[in-house]
Motif scaffolding. Structure first.
Motif, PDB file in Angstrom:
ATOM      1  N   SER A 147      27.939 -63.252 -24.996  1.00 63.00           N
ATOM      2  CA  SER A 147      27.014 -62.151 -24.735  1.00 63.00           C
ATOM      3  C   SER A 147      26.058 -62.004 -25.909  1.00 63.00           C
ATOM      4  O   SER A 147      26.333 -62.468 -27.022  1.00 63.00           O
ATOM      5  CB  SER A 147      27.769 -60.828 -24.555  1.00 63.00           C
ATOM      6  N   TRP A 148      24.937 -61.353 -25.651  1.00 57.10           N
ATOM      7  CA  TRP A 148      24.093 -60.828 -26.724  1.00 57.10           C
ATOM      8  C   TRP A 148      24.467 -59.374 -26.935  1.00 57.10           C
ATOM      9  O   TRP A 148      24.557 -58.598 -25.978  1.00 57.10           O
ATOM     10  CB  TRP A 148      22.614 -60.922 -26.358  1.00 57.10           C
ATOM     11  N   ILE A 149      24.691 -59.003 -28.192  1.00 56.40           N
ATOM     12  CA  ILE A 149      24.963 -57.623 -28.560  1.00 56.40           C
ATOM     13  C   ILE A 149      23.792 -57.171 -29.417  1.00 56.40           C
ATOM     14  O   ILE A 149      23.498 -57.791 -30.455  1.00 56.40           O
ATOM     15  CB  ILE A 149      26.292 -57.493 -29.320  1.00 56.40           C
ATOM     16  N   ILE A 150      23.108 -56.130 -28.981  1.00 57.06           N
ATOM     17  CA  ILE A 150      21.844 -55.757 -29.600  1.00 57.06           C
ATOM     18  C   ILE A 150      21.903 -54.322 -30.117  1.00 57.06           C
ATOM     19  O   ILE A 150      22.123 -53.377 -29.348  1.00 57.06           O
ATOM     20  CB  ILE A 150      20.682 -55.904 -28.592  1.00 57.06           C
ATOM     21  N   TRP A 151      21.750 -54.187 -31.434  1.00 57.88           N
ATOM     22  CA  TRP A 151      21.588 -52.874 -32.061  1.00 57.88           C
ATOM     23  C   TRP A 151      20.094 -52.631 -32.234  1.00 57.88           C
ATOM     24  O   TRP A 151      19.367 -53.482 -32.723  1.00 57.88           O
ATOM     25  CB  TRP A 151      22.287 -52.833 -33.408  1.00 57.88           C
ATOM     26  N   ARG A 152      19.649 -51.436 -31.824  1.00 57.95           N
ATOM     27  CA  ARG A 152      18.211 -51.148 -31.856  1.00 57.95           C
ATOM     28  C   ARG A 152      17.985 -49.713 -32.338  1.00 57.95           C
ATOM     29  O   ARG A 152      18.173 -48.754 -31.577  1.00 57.95           O
ATOM     30  CB  ARG A 152      17.613 -51.357 -30.471  1.00 57.95           C
ATOM     31  N   GLY A 153      17.648 -49.600 -33.602  1.00 56.62           N
ATOM     32  CA  GLY A 153      17.354 -48.301 -34.170  1.00 56.62           C
ATOM     33  C   GLY A 153      18.486 -47.309 -33.991  1.00 56.62           C
ATOM     34  O   GLY A 153      19.652 -47.604 -34.232  1.00 56.62           O
ATOM     35  N   ASP A 212      23.186 -45.394 -26.937  1.00 52.93           N
ATOM     36  CA  ASP A 212      23.609 -45.224 -25.544  1.00 52.93           C
ATOM     37  C   ASP A 212      23.634 -46.607 -24.895  1.00 52.93           C
ATOM     38  O   ASP A 212      22.656 -47.059 -24.304  1.00 52.93           O
ATOM     39  CB  ASP A 212      22.648 -44.294 -24.814  1.00 52.93           C
ATOM     40  N   THR A 213      24.759 -47.284 -25.024  1.00 54.84           N
ATOM     41  CA  THR A 213      24.839 -48.710 -24.697  1.00 54.84           C
ATOM     42  C   THR A 213      24.594 -48.992 -23.217  1.00 54.84           C
ATOM     43  O   THR A 213      25.255 -48.438 -22.346  1.00 54.84           O
ATOM     44  CB  THR A 213      26.213 -49.273 -25.089  1.00 54.84           C
ATOM     45  N   ARG A 214      23.650 -49.891 -22.971  1.00 53.40           N
ATOM     46  CA  ARG A 214      23.418 -50.400 -21.626  1.00 53.40           C
ATOM     47  C   ARG A 214      24.158 -51.732 -21.488  1.00 53.40           C
ATOM     48  O   ARG A 214      24.194 -52.523 -22.428  1.00 53.40           O
ATOM     49  CB  ARG A 214      21.930 -50.648 -21.371  1.00 53.40           C
ATOM     50  N   HIS A 215      24.680 -51.981 -20.314  1.00 50.42           N
ATOM     51  CA  HIS A 215      25.275 -53.289 -20.035  1.00 50.42           C
ATOM     52  C   HIS A 215      24.365 -54.004 -19.049  1.00 50.42           C
ATOM     53  O   HIS A 215      24.091 -53.500 -17.958  1.00 50.42           O
ATOM     54  CB  HIS A 215      26.678 -53.139 -19.448  1.00 50.42           C
ATOM     55  N   ARG A 216      23.902 -55.164 -19.470  1.00 53.08           N
ATOM     56  CA  ARG A 216      23.027 -55.970 -18.628  1.00 53.08           C
ATOM     57  C   ARG A 216      23.658 -57.342 -18.423  1.00 53.08           C
ATOM     58  O   ARG A 216      24.533 -57.760 -19.174  1.00 53.08           O
ATOM     59  CB  ARG A 216      21.644 -56.107 -19.268  1.00 53.08           C
ATOM     60  N   ALA A 228      22.702 -50.818 -28.636  1.00 49.43           N
ATOM     61  CA  ALA A 228      21.860 -50.341 -27.536  1.00 49.43           C
ATOM     62  C   ALA A 228      22.141 -51.099 -26.254  1.00 49.43           C
ATOM     63  O   ALA A 228      21.989 -50.562 -25.158  1.00 49.43           O
ATOM     64  CB  ALA A 228      20.386 -50.486 -27.910  1.00 49.43           C
ATOM     65  N   CYS A 229      22.568 -52.362 -26.392  1.00 47.94           N
ATOM     66  CA  CYS A 229      22.728 -53.198 -25.196  1.00 47.94           C
ATOM     67  C   CYS A 229      23.759 -54.287 -25.436  1.00 47.94           C
ATOM     68  O   CYS A 229      23.831 -54.855 -26.534  1.00 47.94           O
ATOM     69  CB  CYS A 229      21.383 -53.828 -24.826  1.00 47.94           C
ATOM     70  N   VAL A 230      24.540 -54.559 -24.419  1.00 45.12           N
ATOM     71  CA  VAL A 230      25.391 -55.747 -24.354  1.00 45.12           C
ATOM     72  C   VAL A 230      24.958 -56.517 -23.114  1.00 45.12           C
ATOM     73  O   VAL A 230      25.016 -55.982 -21.998  1.00 45.12           O
ATOM     74  CB  VAL A 230      26.884 -55.393 -24.272  1.00 45.12           C
ATOM     75  N   ALA A 231      24.470 -57.718 -23.317  1.00 48.93           N
ATOM     76  CA  ALA A 231      23.965 -58.541 -22.212  1.00 48.93           C
ATOM     77  C   ALA A 231      24.880 -59.742 -22.029  1.00 48.93           C
ATOM     78  O   ALA A 231      24.964 -60.612 -22.893  1.00 48.93           O
ATOM     79  CB  ALA A 231      22.536 -58.993 -22.492  1.00 48.93           C
TER      80      ALA A 231
END
Length: 242
Positions: A197-203, A207-211, A154-157
């Motif tokens: 980075s933090w790589i976050i899988w969420r349910g 649709d990967t967000r980059h923060r 869901a997100c790569v921060a």
């Protein structure tokens, strides 16, 4: 006359098991940054949720997680601390010590990291947050199980400032590292050229967000007592005041 280089002797006294399994402790401020991101970006009510760190080491991620989550379980395959359970997370035949968890946070060993992530995603009810080198997302072999359209996080921060990870010890960035001495026996400052980075899988959110985790986050989220005091491992210089 130059002081003798004590680096070899000092390294032998470092608190690190000989089979350390790629033990690189995560600075606590970096974990707080992930918890804040889950709260602000996704509105996750962490104070009502349970979490697990299955490769917890000396609890440097677990302690800041406990500031946010209602309950945090800690385990590792090696006895790094008396304050965590022993469990081989990669043993698929072993029943996990905790099943009812919302989030799994982990900083896994680099080479088998995909196996940690795949199992964590099968267990965690809401998501998995992985602290990893930013280059982790580049591998051909990890694309299908982790980054293909049906599996994407869901997100790569990305951290804008360097997060310093050192083998077997936790030293604050730009502070003297007593385990890494120059030729004069003076501790070098802790630093790193590696991006994390933090790589976050969420349910089912693929649709990967980059923060970006902004500069200054380390100063804002560092707390007193976050870093171990290793001074007792080193003899006082002759004539030093006690």
């Amino acid at each position: 006359m130059k002081a003798p280089n004590r680096s070899t002797a000092v390294m032998q006294r470092r608190i690190e098991p000989h089979d350390s399994l790629e033990y690189f402790p995560t600075p606590p401020w970096a974990t707080r940054a992930a918890c804040e991101l889950l709260q602000t970006e996704y509105g996750e009510p962490l104070e009502l949720q349970r979490a697990w760190d299955p490769c917890c080491g000396e609890l440097h991620m677990v302690r800041p997680m406990r500031e946010y989550f209602a309950q945090v379980h800690a385990s590792d395959v090696h006895r790094y601390s008396l304050d965590h359970g022993i469990f081989d997370f990669l043993d698929e035949g072993a029943m996990p010590p905790v099943l009812d968890v919302d989030w799994i946070f982990l900083n896994p060993p680099f080479l088998p990291a995909h196996r940690f992530i795949e199992r964590a995603r099968r267990i965690a009810r809401r998501g998995v947050a992985v602290f990893a080198r930013s280059a982790f997302t580049e591998s051909d072999g990890r694309y299908e199980p982790l980054f293909s359209p049906e599996q994407r996080p869901a997100c790569v921060a990305t951290f804008c400032e360097r997060v310093v990870l050192l083998k077997g010890r936790l030293i604050e960035r730009n502070k003297p590292d007593p385990f890494n001495l120059d030729e004069d026996g003076t501790p070098k400052k802790a630093s790193s050229a590696t991006a994390y980075s933090w790589i976050i899988w969420r349910g089912t959110d693929h649709d990967t967000r980059h923060r970006w985790i902004p500069p200054g986050t380390s100063a804002r989220l560092t707390r007193d007592g976050d870093y171990p005091d290793y001074s007792h491992l080193f003899p006082q210089p002759a004539g030093a005041l006690l």
